[in-house]
Design a protein around this motif. Structure first.
Motif, PDB file in Angstrom:
ATOM      1  N   ARG A 112       1.437  -2.374   9.332  1.00  0.00           N
ATOM      2  CA  ARG A 112       2.461  -2.830   8.394  1.00  0.00           C
ATOM      3  C   ARG A 112       1.937  -3.832   7.378  1.00  0.00           C
ATOM      4  O   ARG A 112       2.726  -4.517   6.717  1.00  0.00           O
ATOM      5  CB  ARG A 112       3.596  -3.472   9.176  1.00  0.00           C
ATOM      6  CG  ARG A 112       4.256  -2.489  10.086  1.00  0.00           C
ATOM      7  CD  ARG A 112       5.646  -2.923  10.413  1.00  0.00           C
ATOM      8  NE  ARG A 112       6.271  -1.886  11.205  1.00  0.00           N
ATOM      9  CZ  ARG A 112       7.060  -2.121  12.232  1.00  0.00           C
ATOM     10  NH1 ARG A 112       7.332  -3.348  12.574  1.00  0.00           N
ATOM     11  NH2 ARG A 112       7.596  -1.119  12.886  1.00  0.00           N
ATOM     12  N   ARG A 170       0.753  -3.576   4.578  1.00  0.00           N
ATOM     13  CA  ARG A 170       1.219  -3.358   3.218  1.00  0.00           C
ATOM     14  C   ARG A 170       2.687  -3.769   3.054  1.00  0.00           C
ATOM     15  O   ARG A 170       3.079  -4.313   2.020  1.00  0.00           O
ATOM     16  CB  ARG A 170       1.064  -1.874   2.898  1.00  0.00           C
ATOM     17  CG  ARG A 170       1.465  -1.531   1.506  1.00  0.00           C
ATOM     18  CD  ARG A 170       1.122  -0.099   1.265  1.00  0.00           C
ATOM     19  NE  ARG A 170       1.696   0.347   0.036  1.00  0.00           N
ATOM     20  CZ  ARG A 170       1.335   1.457  -0.554  1.00  0.00           C
ATOM     21  NH1 ARG A 170       0.396   2.200  -0.019  1.00  0.00           N
ATOM     22  NH2 ARG A 170       1.892   1.825  -1.665  1.00  0.00           N
ATOM     23  N   GLU A 171       3.443  -3.539   4.102  1.00  0.00           N
ATOM     24  CA  GLU A 171       4.853  -3.931   4.074  1.00  0.00           C
ATOM     25  C   GLU A 171       4.974  -5.451   3.943  1.00  0.00           C
ATOM     26  O   GLU A 171       5.771  -5.967   3.159  1.00  0.00           O
ATOM     27  CB  GLU A 171       5.487  -3.461   5.373  1.00  0.00           C
ATOM     28  CG  GLU A 171       6.991  -3.528   5.408  1.00  0.00           C
ATOM     29  CD  GLU A 171       7.498  -3.051   6.759  1.00  0.00           C
ATOM     30  OE1 GLU A 171       6.972  -2.041   7.267  1.00  0.00           O
ATOM     31  OE2 GLU A 171       8.416  -3.700   7.289  1.00  0.00           O
ATOM     32  N   ALA A 229       4.118  -6.447   0.490  1.00  0.00           N
ATOM     33  CA  ALA A 229       5.234  -6.206  -0.434  1.00  0.00           C
ATOM     34  C   ALA A 229       6.270  -7.306  -0.301  1.00  0.00           C
ATOM     35  O   ALA A 229       6.838  -7.776  -1.294  1.00  0.00           O
ATOM     36  CB  ALA A 229       5.851  -4.843  -0.137  1.00  0.00           C
ATOM     37  N   LEU A 230       6.484  -7.730   0.941  1.00  0.00           N
ATOM     38  CA  LEU A 230       7.441  -8.823   1.157  1.00  0.00           C
ATOM     39  C   LEU A 230       6.952 -10.095   0.493  1.00  0.00           C
ATOM     40  O   LEU A 230       7.734 -10.843  -0.100  1.00  0.00           O
ATOM     41  CB  LEU A 230       7.632  -9.061   2.663  1.00  0.00           C
ATOM     42  CG  LEU A 230       8.525  -8.043   3.374  1.00  0.00           C
ATOM     43  CD1 LEU A 230       8.462  -8.241   4.881  1.00  0.00           C
ATOM     44  CD2 LEU A 230       9.966  -8.160   2.895  1.00  0.00           C
ATOM     45  N   ARG A 231       5.657 -10.328   0.611  1.00  0.00           N
ATOM     46  CA  ARG A 231       5.103 -11.516  -0.061  1.00  0.00           C
ATOM     47  C   ARG A 231       5.288 -11.386  -1.570  1.00  0.00           C
ATOM     48  O   ARG A 231       5.584 -12.364  -2.250  1.00  0.00           O
ATOM     49  CB  ARG A 231       3.613 -11.650   0.273  1.00  0.00           C
ATOM     50  CG  ARG A 231       3.311 -11.946   1.711  1.00  0.00           C
ATOM     51  CD  ARG A 231       3.403 -13.412   2.071  1.00  0.00           C
ATOM     52  NE  ARG A 231       2.282 -14.166   1.531  1.00  0.00           N
ATOM     53  CZ  ARG A 231       2.399 -15.140   0.646  1.00  0.00           C
ATOM     54  NH1 ARG A 231       3.588 -15.463   0.185  1.00  0.00           N
ATOM     55  NH2 ARG A 231       1.342 -15.779   0.206  1.00  0.00           N
ATOM     56  N   ALA A 232       5.134 -10.165  -2.076  1.00  0.00           N
ATOM     57  CA  ALA A 232       5.273  -9.965  -3.519  1.00  0.00           C
ATOM     58  C   ALA A 232       6.702 -10.251  -3.984  1.00  0.00           C
ATOM     59  O   ALA A 232       6.904 -10.777  -5.070  1.00  0.00           O
ATOM     60  CB  ALA A 232       4.872  -8.529  -3.871  1.00  0.00           C
ATOM     61  N   VAL A 233       7.674  -9.904  -3.148  1.00  0.00           N
ATOM     62  CA  VAL A 233       9.050 -10.168  -3.593  1.00  0.00           C
ATOM     63  C   VAL A 233       9.500 -11.588  -3.267  1.00  0.00           C
ATOM     64  O   VAL A 233      10.642 -11.952  -3.541  1.00  0.00           O
ATOM     65  CB  VAL A 233      10.068  -9.157  -3.007  1.00  0.00           C
ATOM     66  CG1 VAL A 233       9.815  -7.770  -3.521  1.00  0.00           C
ATOM     67  CG2 VAL A 233      10.120  -9.225  -1.504  1.00  0.00           C
ATOM     68  N   PRO A 261      -1.517 -11.193  -0.508  1.00  0.00           N
ATOM     69  CA  PRO A 261      -0.791  -9.945  -0.722  1.00  0.00           C
ATOM     70  C   PRO A 261      -1.525  -9.014  -1.691  1.00  0.00           C
ATOM     71  O   PRO A 261      -1.530  -7.805  -1.513  1.00  0.00           O
ATOM     72  CB  PRO A 261       0.553 -10.388  -1.283  1.00  0.00           C
ATOM     73  CG  PRO A 261       0.392 -11.815  -1.642  1.00  0.00           C
ATOM     74  CD  PRO A 261      -0.705 -12.366  -0.827  1.00  0.00           C
ATOM     75  N   ALA A 262      -2.175  -9.638  -2.692  1.00  0.00           N
ATOM     76  CA  ALA A 262      -2.874  -8.800  -3.669  1.00  0.00           C
ATOM     77  C   ALA A 262      -3.954  -7.980  -2.985  1.00  0.00           C
ATOM     78  O   ALA A 262      -4.139  -6.801  -3.261  1.00  0.00           O
ATOM     79  CB  ALA A 262      -3.490  -9.679  -4.752  1.00  0.00           C
ATOM     80  N   LEU A 320      -2.427  -5.188  -0.827  1.00  0.00           N
ATOM     81  CA  LEU A 320      -1.921  -4.075  -1.656  1.00  0.00           C
ATOM     82  C   LEU A 320      -3.093  -3.283  -2.245  1.00  0.00           C
ATOM     83  O   LEU A 320      -3.049  -2.077  -2.350  1.00  0.00           O
ATOM     84  CB  LEU A 320      -1.027  -4.615  -2.764  1.00  0.00           C
ATOM     85  CG  LEU A 320       0.325  -5.163  -2.280  1.00  0.00           C
ATOM     86  CD1 LEU A 320       1.012  -5.959  -3.372  1.00  0.00           C
ATOM     87  CD2 LEU A 320       1.228  -4.036  -1.805  1.00  0.00           C
ATOM     88  N   ARG A 321      -4.144  -4.021  -2.599  1.00  0.00           N
ATOM     89  CA  ARG A 321      -5.311  -3.376  -3.195  1.00  0.00           C
ATOM     90  C   ARG A 321      -5.996  -2.479  -2.157  1.00  0.00           C
ATOM     91  O   ARG A 321      -6.352  -1.347  -2.421  1.00  0.00           O
ATOM     92  CB  ARG A 321      -6.297  -4.441  -3.667  1.00  0.00           C
ATOM     93  CG  ARG A 321      -7.331  -3.955  -4.670  1.00  0.00           C
ATOM     94  CD  ARG A 321      -7.859  -5.128  -5.453  1.00  0.00           C
ATOM     95  NE  ARG A 321      -8.540  -6.061  -4.588  1.00  0.00           N
ATOM     96  CZ  ARG A 321      -9.872  -6.134  -4.469  1.00  0.00           C
ATOM     97  NH1 ARG A 321     -10.635  -5.330  -5.158  1.00  0.00           N
ATOM     98  NH2 ARG A 321     -10.431  -7.023  -3.702  1.00  0.00           N
ATOM     99  N   ALA A 379      -4.074   0.635  -1.566  1.00  0.00           N
ATOM    100  CA  ALA A 379      -4.128   1.590  -2.666  1.00  0.00           C
ATOM    101  C   ALA A 379      -5.475   2.298  -2.686  1.00  0.00           C
ATOM    102  O   ALA A 379      -5.594   3.434  -3.097  1.00  0.00           O
ATOM    103  CB  ALA A 379      -3.889   0.874  -3.983  1.00  0.00           C
TER     104      ALA A 379
END
Lengths: 838, 222
Positions: free
Chosen positions: A733, A735-736, A739-743, A829-830, A833-834, A837
């Motif tokens: 998880r 990535r999840e 994403a939470l950190r991003a929001v 988080p970056a 996510l990187r 991807a």
């Protein structure tokens, strides 16, 4: 080849996952190997000790409670011409400067030893023989034992024997030619028989006479010469009977060690499943380029074998290290409960190591089988979503739960109806595994019930935590099952120990009714003058005496306890069966005995049966009028009144005296007066009621140390399992979380979320562990202990044990969640996510 | 509105440093919609991460609405992102354990907006993105285009001043991609949001107010 390379690189790129699965296998194997090695070593020590001390002996003559009259032995040798006969007296000794080392005192006649014990060969050498026999203050010991204690021939040492401290001289250092003798004679102190008799207060009596009887004719001849209350037993059979006593204890240990392996198996299963799930894309690609299903299957099994092999090797090394600790605990328990044995040397039994290899590799392959089959189902080039996979798992849940239910019921049936200890343990394991298989369904149900509450009290984060656990059920339920098993074992074993302790302590309260107990330290006779002095001491209202010994019965030997009881003393016996009034009316006057509960269990004796005992007038039947609760020995004992004993045995010996003070008397003052009165006659040990009670409970707790250690190990394995599962979940998880950190989730919120999920897993595991734990406790208390030792116990379910177990489960899951939480919160988080991807 | 001044950023990869941005400077006025284009690995996503505070520059300053993002603590950057930035990703990155409606409510929840007002806002936005009947569904039950529409709604529900989009149409077919872009343009224009979008597609880039190409870690106006 490339396929295997890809697989190997995958493992190396996920070092945490690899390390945890290796640790899981290693810990499981280590515990089993350690317990088995400790058991085998104890068994080996027993064999060596009996082999060395029995030597060439073919038969042994054993007497009644007092032993064999020395005069009979002299007659046997001199008048009857049985020359291959060697007298033995045994006792315990302790060198004052090395009090932690319990020594077995063996009094032998060097002149009669001849061919008996090859390890004593040196005794007959010129010089040594004379040295040992010339004066009563000499002893011999293994040269290596002397070295360890910093002693050498000629040294004077203070030795405690029978409550007295004697100054003895090291007369000889034994150096047996055979290595086996050198090991078998460890911690044995050899004295001339006369000196040993003197030190032990056993003038004129022998514990046994060892014989070398070449043929049946010789055996029959000695039979005709035996005193009426003596037995002629084959040496091997007697040793086997002795060893048998500790076998139930050792089987219990083995069962507990298998528990750790079961938890370990869950761990391996979890790891292998995860490694397959996470690689579905890779496996799909491999299938797309032409790798067959069979190759995929082999690949996964080979990986499992590799993990199993490395983990097993580590487990074996860890097991050997751990066994040193367990060996001491096993040895201590055997000494406390069964017989004196020096268990200090680890016997590296190839069988124990082979068992570890078999279990380590076998369990890993079995645990990997299902994931391997799943891997073969990966469609080429397809990467099924996690959700679709979970859907597949969820579809299997009812079937898995049904299998679990059937296994649990089968286990229950075995526990309730099966005979024997092995059947009981098999039932116990089936019950545990069955319940574990039902965990996923129960977990889902509980989560559905909890979700609305989580949403209400913790908002979206609460819902995310709850649904996260459910969404990863294939992972979280295995972690919960492993934790649940370990915690239920904690509840089960904890409750069993508490129940036992409670029952034991209640029994002590009932049994220890006198104010002061006087005995000879080690063992021995309280001299008649001392008994009189004690009884006549001011402030003593009444007293009771006890005589402990062994008595022959057929081909067996039973513990015999003889009590002279005042009316108050009778209350010390709590009848398990038998009519109270009838019992006390007959106890003194008739030829009757009481038997303890373990005795009734082991000997299959019930009230009304007749028990044959060898008296000086030959074998006589004594009617069993009651079965009493007794927790002092799992071997069991026959209890007789002094009056009955005196009618049949001419043996006035008393081993302990219990004294009841007049009302309001102070125990310490009474002990002081008793010491003043009897001290001049004989050095004795005085213990107050409270002191004896405390000592008994200390020994009890010490006996269960090994159980506590094994319990902790099972928890440790479970924590590793949960850590592995939750780490896997967290990585999946990543990535999840990014994403939470991003929001806008802060690292602290990620911590809370991850730990919240862990708390849910731990909480649910803890909750589900309680009914199973109570079931295990009931099985252990009512079935296993009963069948192992013959003790019945009162179940005690202290609520705090249940509360503690729940908290333990929660804490274990939270501890296991610390690293995943830290890692998830820390990962930028970056980056996450990187990586995803990429 | 957004100003990156002399920003440098390097990553350590396979034991060697790889410079992604070198003395990089870029100004994006308030309300402007900027497209960042360039080859893979040119540093486009890095620029978005620096603006959002998900990553920190090795040198230089990143100003968003007057706030020096690189000077903020980890927690302050998170709070800044929570209130000021909306993010749309190529792979949607919806939270699989939350329903569509709950995904939308998440940013509001984090900002402390709870209750009926938040629910109404979520419903209204769901209606705008054409998913009013899918509020109770989980992301896995939606198509890619639907998921991206939810992602846009989630990025905009708390009316951030900046919308950052990282290849929002990268995994969608042409028609769906078109719908998503239109929706994004419509919603951001309504609130005058500043938009920075990373894309590989020149067609997509041309729909924006301004296009900047990243070459050797430096911006080149296209």
């Amino acid at each position: 080849m490339q396929v295997y390379r890809a697989s190997l690189r995958y493992m190396l790129r996920h070092p945490w996952q690899l390390a945890l699965s290796l640790l899981g296998v290693a810990l499981g194997v280590a515990v089993v190997v350690a317990v088995d090695l400790a058991n085998q070593s104890a068994g080996r020590a027993f064999e060596l000790s009996t082999a060395s001390l029995t030597g060439a002996t073919t038969h042994q003559v054993l007497g009644g409670p007092s032993g064999i009259p020395e005069a009979w032995y002299v007659d046997l040798r001199t008048r009857q011409g049985v020359l291959q006969a060697a007298p033995v007296v045994e006792g315990q000794a302790r060198i004052v400067d090395a009090p932690e080392r319990g020594l077995r005192l063996l009094g032998v006649d060097p002149l009669a030893e001849g061919d008996f014990r090859s390890g004593f060969g040196a005794l007959t050498e010129q010089g040594t023989l004379g040295g040992l026999m010339s004066r009563p203050d000499r002893f011999a010991m293994l040269s290596s034992d002397l070295d360890e204690m910093g002693l050498s021939v000629g040294d004077r040492v203070d030795v405690e024997i029978g409550g007295r401290t004697l100054e003895l001289i090291v007369a000889a250092a034994l150096q047996p030619e055979r290595e086996l003798d050198a090991r078998g004679l460890r911690d044995v102190m050899v004295m001339d028989i006369g000196a040993a008799q003197g030190a032990l207060g056993r003038h004129g009596w022998l514990d046994r006479v060892d014989l070398i009887l070449p043929d049946r004719e010789a055996v029959e001849r000695v039979q005709t010469l035996l005193p009426a209350d003596a037995q002629l037993l084959e040496a091997e059979a007697r040793n086997a009977a002795l060893e048998q006593m500790a076998s139930a204890f050792q089987l219990n240990l083995t069962a507990f060690s298998l528990l750790a392996l079961v938890v370990g198996a869950f761990l391996i299963y979890n790891t292998m499943t995860f490694s397959v799930v996470q690689r579905r894309q890779l496996l799909g690609l491999l299938r797309a380029v032409g790798v067959t299903r069979a190759q995929i299957f082999r690949l996964i099994l080979l990986e499992a074998l590799l993990i199993g092999a490395v983990g097993t090797v580590a487990g074996l090394l860890l097991g050997v290290a751990l066994s040193h600790v367990l060996l001491e605990l096993v040895g201590r328990t055997i000494n406390d409960l069964y017989f004196m044995l020096s268990v200090r040397e680890l016997a590296l039994s190839p069988w124990s190591l082979a068992l570890g290899v078999l279990l380590g590799l076998g369990m890993t392959v079995v645990a990997a089988f299902s994931p391997a089959v799943e891997a073969t189902g990966t469609p080429p080039r397809a990467a099924l979503s996690r959700a679709a996979l979970e859907l597949g798992v969820r579809r299997q849940l009812p079937r898995v739960a049904m299998v679990g239910l059937v296994l649990a019921l089968l286990g229950l049936a075995l526990l309730v109806t099966g005979a024997g200890l092995v059947a009981a343990f098999a039932g116990l394991f089936l019950l545990m595994i069955g319940w574990a298989l039902m965990v996923p369904v129960m977990m889902r149900l509980l989560l559905h019930l909890l979700l609305p509450l989580l949403g209400r009290f913790a908002g979206l984060s609460g819902r995310m935590a709850g649904r996260g656990v459910e969404a990863g059920l294939s992972r979280t339920s295995v972690a919960a099952a492993a934790l649940m098993i370990a915690v239920s074992a904690v509840v089960g074993v904890g409750t069993m120990v508490d129940s036992f302790r409670y029952t034991f302590s209640q029994w002590l309260d009932a049994t220890l009714r006198a104010d002061v107990y006087v005995s000879v330290p080690g063992s021995g006779q309280v001299q008649p003058d001392a008994v009189t002095a004690l009884q006549d001491t001011e402030g003593v209202e009444t007293w009771s005496t006890a005589r402990y010994g062994r008595v022959g019965s057929g081909e067996q030997r039973h513990r015999l306890r003889v009590f002279h009881l005042p009316p108050e003393g009778k209350r010390a016996f709590r009848l398990q069966s038998g009519n109270g009034e009838e019992v006390w009316a007959a106890f003194r006057e008739e030829d009757v005995v009481l038997v303890t509960e373990p005795f009734a269990w082991h000997q299959r004796v019930a009230v009304g049966d007749r028990l044959p005992l060898r008296t000086p007038d030959g074998e006589r039947d004594f009617r069993v009028i009651g079965v009493i609760y007794d927790y002092s020995t799992s071997e069991g004992a026959v209890v007789m009144s002094r009056q009955t004993y005196d009618r049949w045995w001419d043996d006035p010996v008393v081993n302990s005296v219990a004294l009841y003070g007049v009302e309001g008397s102070e125990t310490e003052a009474l002990i002081r007066r008793l010491r003043e009165n009897a001290g001049a006659v004989q050095p004795l040990r005085y213990q107050s009621n409270a002191e004896l009670r405390r000592l008994s409970l200390d020994i009890f707790d010490q006996t269960f140390t090994i159980t506590q250690v094994l319990r902790l190990l099972a928890i440790l394995v479970a924590v590793v399992g949960v850590l592995s599962a939750l780490m896997a979940l967290a990585l999946e998880r990543a990535r999840e979380y990014a994403a939470l950190r991003a929001v806008g989730f802060t690292p602290a919120q990620i911590w809370t979320l991850v730990l919240g999920q862990n708390a849910l897993v731990g909480g649910i595991a803890g909750l589900l562990a309680l009914p199973l734990g109570m079931g295990l406790a009931a099985a252990l208390v009512l079935v296993i202990n009963q069948r192992s030792f013959g003790w019945s116990m009162q179940m005690a379910f202290p609520p705090e044990v249940l509360g503690q177990a729940f908290l333990l489960s929660l804490a274990a899951a939270l501890v296991a969640g610390l690293y995943p939480a830290w890692r998830m919160a820390k990962t930028p988080p970056a980056l996450a996510l990187r990586e995803e991807a990429a | 509105m957004i100003a990156l001044e002399s920003v440098s950023k390097r990553y350590r990869e396979a034991g060697a440093d790889r410079v992604v941005l070198r003395e990089f400077s870029l100004q994006v006025p308030e309300g402007q919609r900027l497209a960042l284009v360039g080859r893979s690995g040119a540093g486009k996503s890095t620029v978005l991460n620096l603006i959002s505070g998900m990553d920190n520059p090795d040198a230089g300053t990143v100003l968003v609405g007057g706030t020096a993002v690189q000077a903020l603590s980890e927690r302050e950057r998170t709070l800044f992102r929570r209130s000021t930035v909306g993010f749309v990703f190529q792979f949607f990155n919806l939270i699989p354990t939350l329903t569509v409606r709950e995904n939308l409510l998440l940013p509001l929840d984090l900002l402390g907006h709870k209750g009926s007002g938040a629910a109404e806002a979520a419903n209204a936005l769901l209606q705008r993105v054409g998913l009013e009947d899918r509020g109770g569904s989980f992301p896995e039950q939606l198509s890619g285009g639907e998921q991206q529409r939810v992602a846009i709604a989630r990025a905009l529900i708390h009316r951030p001043r900046v919308l950052l989009a990282d290849e929002p149409t990268g995994t969608l077919d042409e028609e769906t991609g078109e719908q998503v872009l239109s929706l994004m343009a419509e919603l951001t224009a309504e609130h005058g949001m500043t938009v920075v979008m990373v894309t590989h597609s020149l067609d997509v880039a041309r729909r924006m107010d301004r296009v900047v190409r990243l070459v050797d870690g430096r911006p080149v106006e296209a």
